[in-house]
Design a protein around this motif. Structure first.
Motif, mmCIF file in Angstrom:
data_model
loop_
_atom_site.group_PDB
_atom_site.id
_atom_site.type_symbol
_atom_site.label_atom_id
_atom_site.label_comp_id
_atom_site.label_asym_id
_atom_site.label_seq_id
_atom_site.Cartn_x
_atom_site.Cartn_y
_atom_site.Cartn_z
ATOM 1 N N TYR A 264 14.754 10.094 -40.500
ATOM 2 C CA TYR A 264 14.081 10.760 -38.517
ATOM 3 C C TYR A 264 14.547 10.721 -37.256
ATOM 4 O O TYR A 264 14.929 11.540 -36.914
ATOM 5 C CB TYR A 264 12.650 9.737 -38.367
ATOM 6 N N SER B 227 8.077 1.032 -34.612
ATOM 7 C CA SER B 227 7.656 2.399 -36.048
ATOM 8 C C SER B 227 7.036 1.688 -37.184
ATOM 9 O O SER B 227 6.648 1.771 -38.554
ATOM 10 C CB SER B 227 7.548 4.067 -35.896
ATOM 11 N N ASN C 158 11.825 3.127 -30.561
ATOM 12 C CA ASN C 158 10.723 4.140 -30.623
ATOM 13 C C ASN C 158 10.336 4.076 -32.360
ATOM 14 O O ASN C 158 9.019 3.673 -33.234
ATOM 15 C CB ASN C 158 10.081 5.558 -29.890
ATOM 16 N N TYR C 159 11.394 4.284 -33.215
ATOM 17 C CA TYR C 159 11.247 4.730 -34.949
ATOM 18 C C TYR C 159 11.279 3.166 -35.155
ATOM 19 O O TYR C 159 10.872 2.952 -35.883
ATOM 20 C CB TYR C 159 12.323 5.294 -35.402
ATOM 21 N N LYS D 225 6.128 -1.380 -37.727
ATOM 22 C CA LYS D 225 4.492 -1.615 -37.779
ATOM 23 C C LYS D 225 3.671 -0.530 -39.028
ATOM 24 O O LYS D 225 3.143 -1.134 -39.995
ATOM 25 C CB LYS D 225 3.561 -0.676 -36.566
ATOM 26 N N ASP D 226 5.294 0.202 -40.275
ATOM 27 C CA ASP D 226 5.775 0.341 -41.054
ATOM 28 C C ASP D 226 5.282 -1.254 -42.527
ATOM 29 O O ASP D 226 4.660 -0.791 -44.152
ATOM 30 C CB ASP D 226 5.657 1.355 -41.779
ATOM 31 N N HIS E 40 13.877 5.845 -44.919
ATOM 32 C CA HIS E 40 12.736 6.995 -44.761
ATOM 33 C C HIS E 40 13.181 7.122 -42.999
ATOM 34 O O HIS E 40 13.070 8.248 -42.586
ATOM 35 C CB HIS E 40 11.779 6.395 -44.586
ATOM 36 N N ALA F 180 14.283 7.047 -28.256
ATOM 37 C CA ALA F 180 13.755 7.281 -29.089
ATOM 38 C C ALA F 180 14.042 6.505 -30.889
ATOM 39 O O ALA F 180 13.139 6.483 -31.635
ATOM 40 C CB ALA F 180 14.228 8.856 -29.091
#
Lengths: 239, 277
Positions: free
Chosen positions: A123, A176, A172-173, A179-180, A119, A169
């Protein structure tokens, strides 16, 4: 997938508030200290492992996807791009459930790592694409002038230059993705929030477990985010 | 033939479940739209506060933004559902409790979480409005609401739409976790019911993932239209009517240089992700 204890507990609580011990303090520090080691273990053993392995898969696969979209002939590149768009625009929860029920014999944690990796690769491929596009045209021309092979061009000239600007970047992913990870709850991987919920269901004390889970998330993600934003500023300054 | 029979059985099961699946879809759309709008309000308020010069406004906004961005959506959801009710019980609060209306609680959790992300997008869009525009409003001694409404916000709005679009798609995808909340029968929850009479490929891939993908595409296209409109209002691109009209009228020379909205949004996406994640 719906945990029966969860639904039952909320409904029971709505009907009979007396089920909860209302004499004690809202936050029992002794109990919090008691469950903290168990939650920290779940954090280190599952949440962090999924995040780190997932990030490694995503960073590698993302680069492969980005290069595939650029070098494959048009119809194939179009298929890869829309497959990536499809994965990116559909919920992780449904993807997790889909793979979980399709491959019941696989360890749910492996499924989690694969889903998060793929997933977030979609990104990260966008980040890499922007990085590759920012390599000056002259570099491409120079490799042609030196009659470098395509593989050599990518490996020695383009990718090293493209990667530099992509690091913040990608970081940052990774945050993220971190946090998922509680979404792994739906396929019953014992990560930290699932453990917190289980502790709550067993003892009818949800406050401490869930508050600790939130605090651990904050304590891990906020400093990392600060670090990445500093890195970002540094890189912007260097350019 | 086996495969065809199987698919026929699948579609029959889908027919039997169509009411519930449709209800679930409507619930998911409601969740996405209501918490999207609520989240937008939160994002604008927090974004304006975080972008202001006063420490009394900026400080609390920063704390709230970092806090709600830092804890995970599921933690927030659990906290609202399990921990917050205790305060109601302990202090005899007579307001509606979080567990009485789980749909509202889930909506608020989504709105707070994605609103905090949106606040960052709003703030960075506000700071991207050229300095001269701010100075001009001061020179014209415009009041704060006046300059925000007429000068600053319309320009920031065009800048923030791509990031907000990404966030809204994130919210749509995040709403799938609400399936674990009792009494909110949204789309993913109903998919799990469909899984039992059919097979996983049919229920989760063919119906589930595809439907979410179409919803996300609709959302993205709608927001791109909104972006084109915002840019046209600023005099930086063709109007929506001109883009959609079947026979393209000759565009004025200054508008022709502006890229069509689709590619614009595509090029801003990686940057937008960097700012909001």
């Amino acid at each position: 997938m719906t945990s029966p204890t969860l639904a039952q507990h909320v409904l029971a609580q709505a009907e009979d508030p007396g089920i909860v011990d209302e004499t004690g303090p809202i936050l029992d520090w002794g109990f919090a200290a008691e469950i903290f080691p168990e939650m920290l273990m779940a954090f280190l053993k599952v949440t962090l492992v999924v995040t780190v392995v997932g990030t490694i898969i995503a960073a590698a696969l993302g680069l492969i996807i980005a290069i595939m979209i650029m070098v494959l002939p048009r119809p194939l590149a179009w298929i890869v791009r829309w497959a990536a768009n499809f994965i990116r625009m559909t919920p992780i929860v449904v993807q997790l459930l889909f793979l979980f029920w399709s491959f019941l014999w696989l360890d749910p944690m492996v499924i989690g790592v694969i889903v998060f990796g793929v997933h977030y690769a979609t990104y990260m491929s966008e980040v890499y694409r922007a990085g590759i596009e920012s390599v000056p045209q002259g570099q491409w021309e120079a490799t042609t002038a030196l009659s470098m092979s395509a593989v050599r061009t990518w490996r020695r000239v383009i990718i090293p230059q493209a990667l530099r600007s992509t690091v913040p970047a990608l970081g940052n992913y990774a945050i993220s993705m971190f946090k998922d990870t509680p979404f792994l709850f739906v396929i019953s991987v014992p990560e930290m929030v699932t453990v917190a919920q289980t502790i709550g269901a067993q003892t009818f004390r949800y406050n401490e477990a869930i508050t600790i889970a939130g605090l651990i998330f904050l304590a891990a993600s906020y400093p990392t985010a600060l670090l990445i934003s500093r890195l970002e500023k540094r890189l912007a300054y260097a350019n | 033939m086996d495969w065809l029979d199987e698919q026929r059985a699948n579609f029959e099961a889908l027919g039997n479940f169509s009411d519930r699946i449709l209800d679930g879809l409507i619930t998911t759309v409601q969740l996405t739209v209501i918490s999207g709008l609520l989240g937008f309000v939160i994002a604008v308020v927090l974004g304006l506060m975080a972008g202001s010069r006063s420490l009394w406004l900026r400080g609390p906004a920063r704390v709230l933004i970092e806090f709600f961005r830092g804890i995970s959506l599921l933690v927030l959801l659990f906290w609202l559902l399990y921990v917050l009710p205790l305060f109601w019980i302990k202090y005899d609060i007579t307001l509606p409790a979080p567990q009485d209306n789980t749909f509202a609680t889930a909506t608020i959790a989504l709105a707070i979480n994605y609103g905090a992300y949106g606040a960052e997008a709003v703030r960075s869009a506000l700071t991207s409005v050229p300095r001269g525009q701010w100075e001009a409003t001061t020179a014209l001694s415009m009041s704060w609401p006046h300059k925000m409404r007429r000068i600053i916000f319309p320009q920031a709005w065009a800048l923030m739409i791509p990031s907000l679009t990404n966030l809204w798609v994130h919210l749509l995808k995040g709403s799938a976790i609400v399936s674990i909340v009792p009494e909110v029968n949204e789309f993913t929850f109903e998919l799990d019911n469909l899984r039992r009479p059919t097979d996983i490929w049919f229920s989760h891939a063919f119906i589930g993932l595809a439907t979410y993908f179409v919803l996300a595409l609709i959302l993205t296209l709608g927001m791109q239209a909104l972006e084109a409109r915002a840019k046209h209002k600023l005099g930086r691109g063709p109007s929506l009517w001109e883009i959609l009209s079947p026979d393209p009228r000759p565009t004025p020379p200054d508008a022709a240089s502006a890229a069509p909205p689709r590619t614009k949004a595509a090029t801003t996406r990686p940057r937008a992700g960097k700012e909001t994640e």
